[in-house]
Design an enzyme around this catalytic site. Structure first.
Site, PDB file in Angstrom:
ATOM      1  N   ALA A  29      44.737   7.402  20.372  1.00  0.00           N
ATOM      2  CA  ALA A  29      45.255   6.188  19.731  1.00  0.00           C
ATOM      3  C   ALA A  29      44.137   5.162  19.624  1.00  0.00           C
ATOM      4  CB  ALA A  29      46.431   5.642  20.535  1.00  0.00           C
ATOM      5  N   ASN A  30      44.474   3.925  19.290  1.00  0.00           N
ATOM      6  CA  ASN A  30      43.485   2.840  19.222  1.00  0.00           C
ATOM      7  C   ASN A  30      44.160   1.544  19.653  1.00  0.00           C
ATOM      8  OD1 ASN A  30      44.537   1.391  16.757  1.00  0.00           O
ATOM      9  ND2 ASN A  30      44.177   3.412  15.882  1.00  0.00           N
ATOM     10  N   ARG A  31      43.400   0.455  19.688  1.00  0.00           N
ATOM     11  CA  ARG A  31      43.877  -0.793  20.293  1.00  0.00           C
ATOM     12  C   ARG A  31      44.690  -1.689  19.359  1.00  0.00           C
ATOM     13  NH1 ARG A  31      41.680  -1.114  25.202  1.00  0.00           N
ATOM     14  NH2 ARG A  31      39.620  -0.172  25.536  1.00  0.00           N
TER      15      ARG A  31
END
Ligand code: C5P
Length: 219
Positions: A29-31
């Site tokens: 995933a990412n932020r």
């Protein structure tokens, strides 16, 4: 923006991260928090637009008047965007995962050597939409950059076929944060906005979109 300025317009918004599964319990995933995209969806709905918000996994409430479709992966986001067409405009704010892993059917087990992930490239939803047969009249992309922000955003606008790119410098605390400093890159040039709360960036952008959709020549 004027009340009702976007009455009768259908606008597609993507927001949030994507989750790319590795096995049944793990993902890449990412932020991205989804906040900027949700704020934009809400601001467009507040001007009267029929908004379809295609959202990756986030913990945000659906803004009033917005139709939300939840997805996990980039591929699901691409398929959902395609099924939601036609639209008068599209604002692609999602931080789409660039790569996906081959998903293991069973949970990967610890062993002598760590597993390696074979990654493949995900579809570029913005580029597909902008170059596709049902292209919305106004296509807006985002560009999160940590260096040479305007230069990279300008190149991205052309490469992806977007009308506008909203470029933001994410070298600080923008991702997940409350405020955003953006540059609006269009065919006419670059406009740099002061650092603003994400809600205010959303209202200004929605107002610009309303201007573009209501003054642009109709085919
Ligand atoms: O290339 P980059 O990821 O920086 O481009 C960002 C823009 O492209 C954003 O508008 C994002 O929503 C969109 N994008 C997309 N599909 C991808 C990658 C990015 O729609 N696979």
């Amino acid at each position: 923006g004027r009340t009702g300025a976007l009455n009768g317009k259908h606008i597609l918004v993507t927001a949030g991260p994507t989750h790319e599964p590795i096995d049944p319990v793990r993902y890449i995933a990412n932020r991205s928090s989804g906040r900027q995209g949700y704020a934009i969806a809400g601001a467009l709905a507040a001007l009267g637009a029929k908004v379809t918000l295609v959202s990756g996994p986030v913990t945000l409430a659906t803004p009033p008047g917005v139709t939300r479709v939840d997805v996990e992966t980039a591929q699901q986001m691409a398929d959902t965007v395609t099924s939601a067409l036609p639209a008068d405009a599209a604002v692609m704010v999602a931080a789409v995962g660039d790569w996906r892993a081959e998903t293991a059917v069973q949970k990967l087990k610890k062993g002598d050597t760590p597993p390696s992930l074979a990654l493949s490239e995900n579809p570029d939803i913005l580029a597909l939409l902008a170059h596709g047969p049902h292209r919305p009249g106004l296509v807006v992309g985002f560009a999160a950059e940590t260096e040479k922000v305007i230069e990279h955003a300008t190149a991205k606008r052309t490469r992806k076929g977007a009308d506008w790119i909203v470029a933001n410098d994410v070298s600080g605390d923008v991702m997940g944060g409350e405020a955003n400093a953006v540059h609006l890159v269009t065919a006419d040039g670059v406009e740099s906005w002061e650092r603003l709360p994400k809600g205010e960036v959303a209202r200004r952008l929605a107002s610009r979109i309303a201007d573009a959709l209501t003054t642009a020549p109709k085919d």
